[in-house]
Motif scaffolding. Structure first.
Motif, PDB file in Angstrom:
ATOM      1  N   ILE A 425       5.564   7.128  -0.901  1.00  0.00           N
ATOM      2  CA  ILE A 425       4.855   5.972  -0.607  1.00  0.00           C
ATOM      3  C   ILE A 425       3.418   6.523  -0.166  1.00  0.00           C
ATOM      4  O   ILE A 425       2.370   6.206  -0.717  1.00  0.00           O
ATOM      5  CB  ILE A 425       5.375   5.526   0.716  1.00  0.00           C
ATOM      6  CG1 ILE A 425       6.819   4.922   0.279  1.00  0.00           C
ATOM      7  CG2 ILE A 425       4.282   4.369   1.025  1.00  0.00           C
ATOM      8  CD1 ILE A 425       7.396   4.346   1.549  1.00  0.00           C
ATOM      9  N   CYS A 426       3.325   7.747   0.453  1.00  0.00           N
ATOM     10  CA  CYS A 426       1.812   8.244   0.820  1.00  0.00           C
ATOM     11  C   CYS A 426       1.143   8.633  -0.429  1.00  0.00           C
ATOM     12  O   CYS A 426       0.021   8.202  -0.609  1.00  0.00           O
ATOM     13  CB  CYS A 426       2.015   9.438   1.840  1.00  0.00           C
ATOM     14  SG  CYS A 426       0.534   9.885   2.556  1.00  0.00           S
ATOM     15  N   PRO A 427       1.467   9.432  -1.507  1.00  0.00           N
ATOM     16  CA  PRO A 427       0.931   9.693  -2.597  1.00  0.00           C
ATOM     17  C   PRO A 427       0.402   8.278  -3.490  1.00  0.00           C
ATOM     18  O   PRO A 427      -0.818   8.344  -3.869  1.00  0.00           O
ATOM     19  CB  PRO A 427       1.801  10.687  -3.634  1.00  0.00           C
ATOM     20  CG  PRO A 427       2.680  11.130  -2.540  1.00  0.00           C
ATOM     21  CD  PRO A 427       2.836  10.206  -1.294  1.00  0.00           C
ATOM     22  N   PHE A 428       1.125   7.477  -3.303  1.00  0.00           N
ATOM     23  CA  PHE A 428       0.807   6.087  -3.806  1.00  0.00           C
ATOM     24  C   PHE A 428      -0.175   5.396  -3.523  1.00  0.00           C
ATOM     25  O   PHE A 428      -1.159   4.892  -4.171  1.00  0.00           O
ATOM     26  CB  PHE A 428       2.087   5.255  -4.278  1.00  0.00           C
ATOM     27  CG  PHE A 428       1.730   3.790  -4.731  1.00  0.00           C
ATOM     28  CD1 PHE A 428       1.523   3.711  -6.062  1.00  0.00           C
ATOM     29  CD2 PHE A 428       1.789   2.756  -3.776  1.00  0.00           C
ATOM     30  CE1 PHE A 428       1.302   2.495  -6.535  1.00  0.00           C
ATOM     31  CE2 PHE A 428       1.475   1.480  -4.296  1.00  0.00           C
ATOM     32  CZ  PHE A 428       1.380   1.228  -5.750  1.00  0.00           C
ATOM     33  N   LEU A 429       0.016   5.446  -1.913  1.00  0.00           N
ATOM     34  CA  LEU A 429      -1.269   4.803  -1.261  1.00  0.00           C
ATOM     35  C   LEU A 429      -2.582   5.613  -1.420  1.00  0.00           C
ATOM     36  O   LEU A 429      -3.590   4.809  -1.368  1.00  0.00           O
ATOM     37  CB  LEU A 429      -0.721   4.440   0.050  1.00  0.00           C
ATOM     38  CG  LEU A 429       0.335   3.558   0.392  1.00  0.00           C
ATOM     39  CD1 LEU A 429       0.773   3.421   1.845  1.00  0.00           C
ATOM     40  CD2 LEU A 429      -0.040   2.022  -0.135  1.00  0.00           C
ATOM     41  N   ALA A 430      -2.253   6.741  -1.401  1.00  0.00           N
ATOM     42  CA  ALA A 430      -3.305   7.625  -1.597  1.00  0.00           C
ATOM     43  C   ALA A 430      -4.355   7.227  -2.740  1.00  0.00           C
ATOM     44  O   ALA A 430      -5.404   7.219  -2.854  1.00  0.00           O
ATOM     45  CB  ALA A 430      -3.106   8.997  -1.414  1.00  0.00           C
ATOM     46  N   LEU A 432      -4.085   4.608  -4.555  1.00  0.00           N
ATOM     47  CA  LEU A 432      -4.454   3.094  -4.306  1.00  0.00           C
ATOM     48  C   LEU A 432      -5.630   3.052  -3.406  1.00  0.00           C
ATOM     49  O   LEU A 432      -6.650   2.175  -3.809  1.00  0.00           O
ATOM     50  CB  LEU A 432      -3.518   2.366  -3.647  1.00  0.00           C
ATOM     51  CG  LEU A 432      -3.542   0.562  -3.848  1.00  0.00           C
ATOM     52  CD1 LEU A 432      -3.484   0.048  -5.281  1.00  0.00           C
ATOM     53  CD2 LEU A 432      -2.436  -0.121  -3.098  1.00  0.00           C
ATOM     54  N   THR A 433      -5.715   3.644  -2.424  1.00  0.00           N
ATOM     55  CA  THR A 433      -6.698   3.580  -1.333  1.00  0.00           C
ATOM     56  C   THR A 433      -7.861   4.559  -1.537  1.00  0.00           C
ATOM     57  O   THR A 433      -8.926   4.366  -1.098  1.00  0.00           O
ATOM     58  CB  THR A 433      -6.303   3.540   0.227  1.00  0.00           C
ATOM     59  OG1 THR A 433      -5.762   4.900   0.201  1.00  0.00           O
ATOM     60  CG2 THR A 433      -5.264   2.496   0.396  1.00  0.00           C
ATOM     61  N   GLY A 434      -7.756   5.714  -2.273  1.00  0.00           N
ATOM     62  CA  GLY A 434      -8.668   6.409  -2.366  1.00  0.00           C
ATOM     63  C   GLY A 434      -8.747   7.498  -1.112  1.00  0.00           C
ATOM     64  O   GLY A 434      -9.600   8.336  -1.326  1.00  0.00           O
ATOM     65  N   THR A 440      -4.059   5.636   7.638  1.00  0.00           N
ATOM     66  CA  THR A 440      -4.277   6.299   8.944  1.00  0.00           C
ATOM     67  C   THR A 440      -3.065   6.287   9.815  1.00  0.00           C
ATOM     68  O   THR A 440      -2.552   5.227   9.660  1.00  0.00           O
ATOM     69  CB  THR A 440      -5.833   5.733   9.612  1.00  0.00           C
ATOM     70  OG1 THR A 440      -5.644   4.383   9.814  1.00  0.00           O
ATOM     71  CG2 THR A 440      -7.055   5.762   8.539  1.00  0.00           C
ATOM     72  N   GLU A 441      -3.373   7.091  10.962  1.00  0.00           N
ATOM     73  CA  GLU A 441      -2.369   6.957  12.091  1.00  0.00           C
ATOM     74  C   GLU A 441      -2.402   5.605  12.782  1.00  0.00           C
ATOM     75  O   GLU A 441      -1.439   5.137  13.007  1.00  0.00           O
ATOM     76  CB  GLU A 441      -2.576   8.108  12.904  1.00  0.00           C
ATOM     77  CG  GLU A 441      -2.305   9.524  12.781  1.00  0.00           C
ATOM     78  CD  GLU A 441      -3.809  10.064  11.963  1.00  0.00           C
ATOM     79  OE1 GLU A 441      -4.851   9.430  11.765  1.00  0.00           O
ATOM     80  OE2 GLU A 441      -3.649  11.268  11.917  1.00  0.00           O
TER      81      GLU A 441
END
Length: 617
Positions: A425-430, A432-434, A440-441
């Motif tokens: 999820i985190c790599p995908f959102l990274a 997606l969002t750049g 963020t926390e």
């Protein structure tokens, strides 16, 4: 000296450094040695600068993760079935037992403030962890002995159909002394072990900084995996009335955790305690009030004091920031100020002022997390009571699912969520969002509030159908496995909330208040438990008027537990709305030592000049 322009206040702020201190400052370490030592000020057991490769890293961090897993196993060996111990062994009602569990759990987290204070002020994190873990082990041993000798009478009592007899005041007194020794030991240990684990990674090193962020996720994973054994095997033993055996297993786990922790003494990285944080906060408040006229007029040049020495026993200095301008007066320097003989109750450093600002900025966010802990604490109290009123039989002859063991699904959800979030999820959102780090926390904490509200709505729906399928008193045809969704949603929400909260508070707190930041996380859980007690008591008082059984009676089939769950869901939604406002207005402080390019990119108000630098307009 250096200057900072404050556009909003329409006045100029000048930072002045003590020249005597500047001249006495030690020479920097040669650049050829820069990569051999950590850059964050950590030291080894002998007080020498910590050497990379020979200290800290995942070897030391791994020991702390295993320690946390075993200590959590020991703690939840008591916590997860405490509500049933109070009802079956001590003969308390469901409502009283749930409230007592909430009070005890809240006290555990309240003691975290004591541990954080001793750690940041006097003992340091290592010594604090070792001492409080020893108290934890002694409390578990006393509980095991007292349960075997005094409480489990007649022999074989403590099962669902075999409650124990009456107990004297002395026997109950020993029980509660042991119980609150456990609370004191675990509470003082918890906020420091997370921060001590993070100390093993140098955040000034890009590779170790990435590992430090990952550590918090693995720390929470270790916490939940440790409780998995408690929520399955130990929960089964205790549900069958073998309480003393379960408590002795917890004692053995806690003792093993302590020995493992001590075995890494030569490998750990340490930070020296920075002095009494309460005293530093009081000094800022007193000095600000004393200098209340400083810079009160627009257009006035305000000179602020900063010491060139590293703050708080090796901590980094903080840059001046806007906001809470009244506190800046604590660092105001006038023509009559003698820097060499500075009285900290009359003149504070900018770093000291910024420490207080950091705490004040965090408070609104922290307050919004308290209501989430009200939602979370239902898993250890009313979820268990609800499960006990459901059909628990299995195809395996003679085996009945212990209600408290259902929290294993929460643990599985936590482990799955952490794995998927970090790996997928985190790599995908990274992408997606750049943002390389993904959400963020603050964004993750907000998502935790939303999923927590959804969990309460799900629990209310399950309770509605459980009651509809009621057969006899305190029983229903609805199987306990229908609780799985509400436990799983709680698991997802706590990863978003508590892991994000640990990362956020640790990252935003100054070096001298790291343990206090972790203690704030624990305090939100503590106040959540107390607030849960207040809500349960208020609902019970309001709904039991005129002879009505109320929403949470001894026989749930006569009550409306579903309405209580829906009430918590609505409160969580309202809390999320307030949280959105607070999170959107949050602004963090700045750490000294960054390049001017970094400062320009981040849009900071100004920078601290090097010793001997000139004033700049």
């Amino acid at each position: 000296m250096s200057a900072i322009k404050d556009g909003d206040m329409k006045m100029r702020v000048i930072l002045v450094e003590d020249e005597e201190t500047t001249m006495a400052a030690p020479a920097p370490m040669p650049s050829t040695k820069c990569c051999e030592y950590t850059l964050d000020g950590s030291v080894d057991i002998k007080g020498h600068p910590a050497v990379k490769g020979k200290s800290g890293g995942w070897l030391a961090g791994g020991l702390i993760l295993v320690n946390q897993g075993l200590a959590t196993l020991a703690f939840f060996g008591v916590n997860v079935n405490l509500v049933l111990f109070l009802t079956r062994v001590l003969g308390q009602s469901n409502g009283d037992a749930a409230n007592n569990v909430s009070k005890w759990t809240g006290t555990v987290y309240m003691f975290s403030l004591i541990g954080a204070f001793l750690s940041d002020s006097f003992w340091g994190r290592y010594k604090t962890c070792a001492i409080f873990q020893a108290i934890f082990v002694l409390g578990l041993a006393l509980l095991s002995v007292s349960s075997r000798l005094y409480l489990i009478r007649p022999e074989g009592c403590g099962m669902e159909q075999a409650p124990c007899g009456e107990h004297s005041g002395k026997e109950l007194g020993i029980f509660y002394i042991a119980l609150y020794m456990i609370a004191f030991g675990n509470g003082g240990y918890q906020p420091n072990i997370a921060t001590f684990g993070a100390d093993q990674f140098d955040e000034e090193d890009p590779a170790e900084a990435h590992s430090k962020v990952s550590f918090f996720s693995y720390f929470y994973l270790a916490l939940n995996l440790g409780s998995l054994f408690s929520n399955t095997f130990l929960s089964y033993l205790e549900d069958e009335g073998r309480w003393a055996l379960g408590f002795w297993a917890s004692t053995a786990a806690a003792a093993t955790a302590l020995l493992l922790f001590l075995s890494g003494t030569l490998r750990y990285r340490y930070f020296q305690p920075g002095g009494n944080p309460i005293g530093r906060v009081c000094q800022v408040a007193f000095a600000a009030c004393r200098n209340w006229k400083a810079g009160a007029s627009a257009g006035v040049v305000v000179t602020l004091y900063e010491d060139d020495e590293k703050a708080d026993a090796g901590g980094r200095k903080l840059l001046h920031t806007q906001g809470f301008s009244f506190l800046d007066r604590a660092a105001h320097v006038d023509a009559d100020t003698k820097l060499g003989a500075r009285d900290p109750w009359k003149l504070c450093t900018v770093t000291q002022v910024e420490e207080v600002k950091s705490i004040l900025r965090l408070l609104p966010i922290w307050l919004c997390t308290i209501l989430y802990s009200v939602v979370f604490t239902q898993m250890a109290s009313l979820f268990v009571v609800q499960g006990a009123a459901m059909r628990r039989t299995t195809p395996f002859a003679g085996f009945s699912v212990p209600p408290s063991s259902m929290s294993a699904f929460d643990i599985l959800a936590v482990a799955t969520t952490i794995f998927l979030y970090r790996r997928a999820i985190c790599p995908f959102l990274a992408r997606l969002t750049g943002r390389p780090a993904g959400p963020t926390e603050l964004q993750r904490m907000g998502l935790g509030l939303v999923v927590g509200a959804l969990a309460m709505a799900t629990a209310g729906t399950v309770e509605h159908f459980r009651k509809a399928g009621a057969t006899t008193a305190m029983s229903s045809d609805l199987h306990i496995m229908w609780q799985v969704p509400q436990y799983a949603l709680i698991g997802v929400s706590e990863v978003m909330m508590y892991v994000g909260q640990l990362e956020f508070f640790n990252g935003q707190m100054p070096d001298g208040l790291k343990s206090f930041g972790s203690a704030l996380c624990m305090m939100s859980m503590s106040l959540g438990n107390y607030f849960s007690d207040v809500i349960v008591s208020a609902v019970t008082r309001v709904t039991t008027t005129r002879g009505r059984p109320g929403w949470i009676p001894g026989d749930l089939n006569q009550g409306h537990l579903d309405r209580f769950y829906f009430l918590l869901a609505m409160l969580a939604v309202a809390d999320f709305a307030v949280y959105l406002v607070c999170a959107s207005r949050y602004g963090s402080g700045k750490v000294d030592g960054r390049s001017s390019d970094d400062e320009e990119e981040e849009g900071t108000a100004g920078q601290v000049a090097s010793p001997g630098g000139e004033r700049m307009a």
